[in-house]
Scaffold this motif. Structure first.
Motif, PDB file in Angstrom:
ATOM      1  N   GLY A 131     -22.656 -18.130  10.073  1.00  0.00           N
ATOM      2  CA  GLY A 131     -23.001 -17.685  11.424  1.00  0.00           C
ATOM      3  C   GLY A 131     -24.492 -17.527  11.667  1.00  0.00           C
ATOM      4  O   GLY A 131     -24.906 -17.275  12.797  1.00  0.00           O
ATOM      5  N   TYR A 132     -25.295 -17.668  10.612  1.00  0.00           N
ATOM      6  CA  TYR A 132     -26.747 -17.601  10.762  1.00  0.00           C
ATOM      7  C   TYR A 132     -27.319 -19.001  10.841  1.00  0.00           C
ATOM      8  O   TYR A 132     -26.696 -19.966  10.409  1.00  0.00           O
ATOM      9  N   HIS A 133     -28.535 -19.093  11.368  1.00  0.00           N
ATOM     10  CA  HIS A 133     -29.242 -20.371  11.404  1.00  0.00           C
ATOM     11  C   HIS A 133     -30.256 -20.419  10.269  1.00  0.00           C
ATOM     12  O   HIS A 133     -30.878 -19.416   9.935  1.00  0.00           O
ATOM     13  N   LEU A 173     -33.696 -20.947   8.893  1.00  0.00           N
ATOM     14  CA  LEU A 173     -35.004 -20.780   9.553  1.00  0.00           C
ATOM     15  C   LEU A 173     -36.148 -21.289   8.693  1.00  0.00           C
ATOM     16  O   LEU A 173     -36.093 -21.269   7.477  1.00  0.00           O
ATOM     17  N   SER A 218     -32.116  -9.804   8.949  1.00  0.00           N
ATOM     18  CA  SER A 218     -32.926 -10.921   8.456  1.00  0.00           C
ATOM     19  C   SER A 218     -34.426 -10.618   8.454  1.00  0.00           C
ATOM     20  O   SER A 218     -35.166 -11.151   7.635  1.00  0.00           O
ATOM     21  N   ARG A 238     -32.152 -17.284   6.082  1.00  0.00           N
ATOM     22  CA  ARG A 238     -31.940 -16.805   7.450  1.00  0.00           C
ATOM     23  C   ARG A 238     -33.124 -15.960   7.919  1.00  0.00           C
ATOM     24  O   ARG A 238     -33.050 -15.267   8.920  1.00  0.00           O
ATOM     25  N   THR A 245     -30.389 -10.995  20.663  1.00  0.00           N
ATOM     26  CA  THR A 245     -30.757 -12.052  19.714  1.00  0.00           C
ATOM     27  C   THR A 245     -29.600 -13.030  19.471  1.00  0.00           C
ATOM     28  O   THR A 245     -29.805 -14.247  19.552  1.00  0.00           O
ATOM     29  N   PRO A 246     -28.369 -12.546  19.174  1.00  0.00           N
ATOM     30  CA  PRO A 246     -27.271 -13.500  18.994  1.00  0.00           C
ATOM     31  C   PRO A 246     -27.070 -14.384  20.225  1.00  0.00           C
ATOM     32  O   PRO A 246     -26.806 -15.589  20.099  1.00  0.00           O
ATOM     33  N   TYR A 306     -29.648 -17.215  20.221  1.00  0.00           N
ATOM     34  CA  TYR A 306     -29.276 -18.282  19.277  1.00  0.00           C
ATOM     35  C   TYR A 306     -28.116 -19.111  19.818  1.00  0.00           C
ATOM     36  O   TYR A 306     -28.099 -20.339  19.673  1.00  0.00           O
TER      37      TYR A 306
HETATM   38  O1  C5P Z   1     -30.069 -10.654  10.709  1.00  0.00           O
HETATM   39  P1  C5P Z   1     -29.910  -9.977  12.009  1.00  0.00           P
HETATM   40  O2  C5P Z   1     -28.820  -8.951  12.000  1.00  0.00           O
HETATM   41  O3  C5P Z   1     -31.188  -9.411  12.551  1.00  0.00           O
HETATM   42  O4  C5P Z   1     -29.471 -11.104  13.024  1.00  0.00           O
HETATM   43  C1  C5P Z   1     -28.949 -10.796  14.288  1.00  0.00           C
HETATM   44  C2  C5P Z   1     -28.209 -11.998  14.835  1.00  0.00           C
HETATM   45  O5  C5P Z   1     -29.129 -13.050  15.143  1.00  0.00           O
HETATM   46  C3  C5P Z   1     -27.210 -12.625  13.875  1.00  0.00           C
HETATM   47  O6  C5P Z   1     -25.975 -11.992  13.949  1.00  0.00           O
HETATM   48  C4  C5P Z   1     -27.134 -14.061  14.386  1.00  0.00           C
HETATM   49  O7  C5P Z   1     -26.325 -14.145  15.533  1.00  0.00           O
HETATM   50  C5  C5P Z   1     -28.558 -14.320  14.831  1.00  0.00           C
HETATM   51  N1  C5P Z   1     -29.344 -14.968  13.773  1.00  0.00           N
HETATM   52  C6  C5P Z   1     -29.128 -16.295  13.475  1.00  0.00           C
HETATM   53  N2  C5P Z   1     -29.859 -16.899  12.487  1.00  0.00           N
HETATM   54  C7  C5P Z   1     -30.797 -16.204  11.806  1.00  0.00           C
HETATM   55  C8  C5P Z   1     -31.040 -14.849  12.096  1.00  0.00           C
HETATM   56  C9  C5P Z   1     -30.305 -14.257  13.085  1.00  0.00           C
HETATM   57  O8  C5P Z   1     -28.297 -16.953  14.092  1.00  0.00           O
HETATM   58  N3  C5P Z   1     -31.495 -16.828  10.853  1.00  0.00           N
END
Ligand code: C5P
Length: 314
Positions: free
Chosen positions: A39-41, A43, A151, A167, A194-195, A198
């Motif tokens: 579910g993360y991207h 980076l 992250s 991530r 943030t989600p 993305y």
């Molecule tokens: O890691 P964190 O809890 O701060 O991330 C919040 C949201 O941002 C994640 O649940 C995801 O939806 C998105 N995210 C992502 N890819 C990343 C970091 C965050 O998709 N590398």
């Protein structure tokens, strides 16, 4: 181990209050790769800590409590869902101590602003409670707990300017000449999720209407090794910017106004809605800030510089 001041007894902890200052971050380069199975991207980012700070004070207590003042007071839940409370519980669980402390947060970093305010508060809590409880964790142990909390949290323990991969949680410092960069920070009314940002980027990419991905950080890292803000300005970039603009079209006006006021470049910070502008020097930053304030394109304008240190006891 710079976060622990001389004389702190790390086995017994601090008797008096422990106060920690933690900065906000901007991403000088935010390259967003493919969506992973978790579910993360993936980076490729360059984090940069700037001089807008939250402050967390930890005192001895019989239970775990959190109070706050400043940005977001009355909006931010102070229960166990708060990243500060989650950080305190995570550290106590890891170290095998009772999570007892009276925590007080003074916020200047806006909520959901793309400046990693919540992550900053989590980082500050880890550093403060480690000193208060005398748990004496290594920097790597703290970074490990930090990564589970979010992250951006490991970077906010380090501060400075750093490369983030995975991530975003895998952080390595960027070696650059000791230069300060001057920023004008335009804080918007209300936050962005943030989600959601993305997800919007994924949607734009699927529809074929997203810009080409930024990719590697080489040009930006080369620019950081020079002292010329014009060179740095030309390499700033954020793959989430189009998504933030799609969700909040008015940000285009903010970006335009900052550039019209003489900024070398402007970009959305992280997932927005905060916009940051690079200025040639501190005096120019003040002038740009005054013009941007007069243009009435955001809630508040601040001037900041970077890089600055991460979460530190003060
Ligand atoms: O890691 P964190 O809890 O701060 O991330 C919040 C949201 O941002 C994640 O649940 C995801 O939806 C998105 N995210 C992502 N890819 C990343 C970091 C965050 O998709 N590398």
């Amino acid at each position: 181990e710079a976060w622990r001041p001389d004389g702190e007894d790390e086995r017994r902890g601090a008797m008096g209050p422990v106060k920690v200052r933690v900065p906000a971050k901007v991403n000088l380069h935010l390259g967003v790769g493919p969506l992973r199975r978790d579910g993360y991207h993936e980076l490729n980012t360059v984090y940069h800590a700037i001089s807008i700070y939250d402050e967390l004070t930890a005192r001895r207590g019989d239970t775990l409590t959190l109070t706050m003042e400043g940005e977001g007071t009355g909006e931010l839940a102070l229960d166990d869902s708060n990243l500060v409370m989650r950080a305190a519980h995570a550290l106590a669980g890891y170290a095998g101590v009772l999570p007892h402390a009276r925590l007080h947060l003074r916020k200047q970093i806006p909520l959901a602003g793309g400046l990693a305010g919540g992550s900053a508060d989590a980082a500050a809590t880890l550093v403060a409670c480690d000193a208060l409880w005398g748990t004496g964790l290594t920097r790597d142990e703290l970074a490990g707990i930090a990564a589970d909390l979010g992250s951006d949290v490991p970077f906010l323990i380090h501060g400075g300017t750093a490369l983030g991969t995975g991530r975003g949680e895998a952080v390595s410092p960027v070696l650059a000449r000791p230069t300060s960069w001057y920023w004008v920070v335009a804080i918007a009314d209300g936050g962005l999720s943030t989600p959601a940002a993305y997800r919007e980027l994924d949607r734009l990419r699927e529809a074929g209407t997203a810009g080409p991905p930024l990719g590697a950080t080489d040009a930006l890292l080369a620019a950081l090794r020079q002292r010329d803000p014009r060179v740095l300005a030309a390499t700033l970039g954020n793959d989430l910017q189009d998504a933030a603009l799609a969700m909040r079209p008015a940000l285009a006006e903010t970006l335009k106004a900052g550039e019209a006021a003489g900024a070398l470049a402007g970009l959305v910070s992280g997932s927005g809605p905060t916009c940051v502008f690079l200025a040639e020097n501190g005096a120019r930053a003040e002038r740009i800030a005054a013009e941007l304030t007069a243009a009435e394109v955001c809630r508040e304008v601040r001037v900041a510089h970077g890089p600055v240190a991460g979460a530190r006891i003060v």
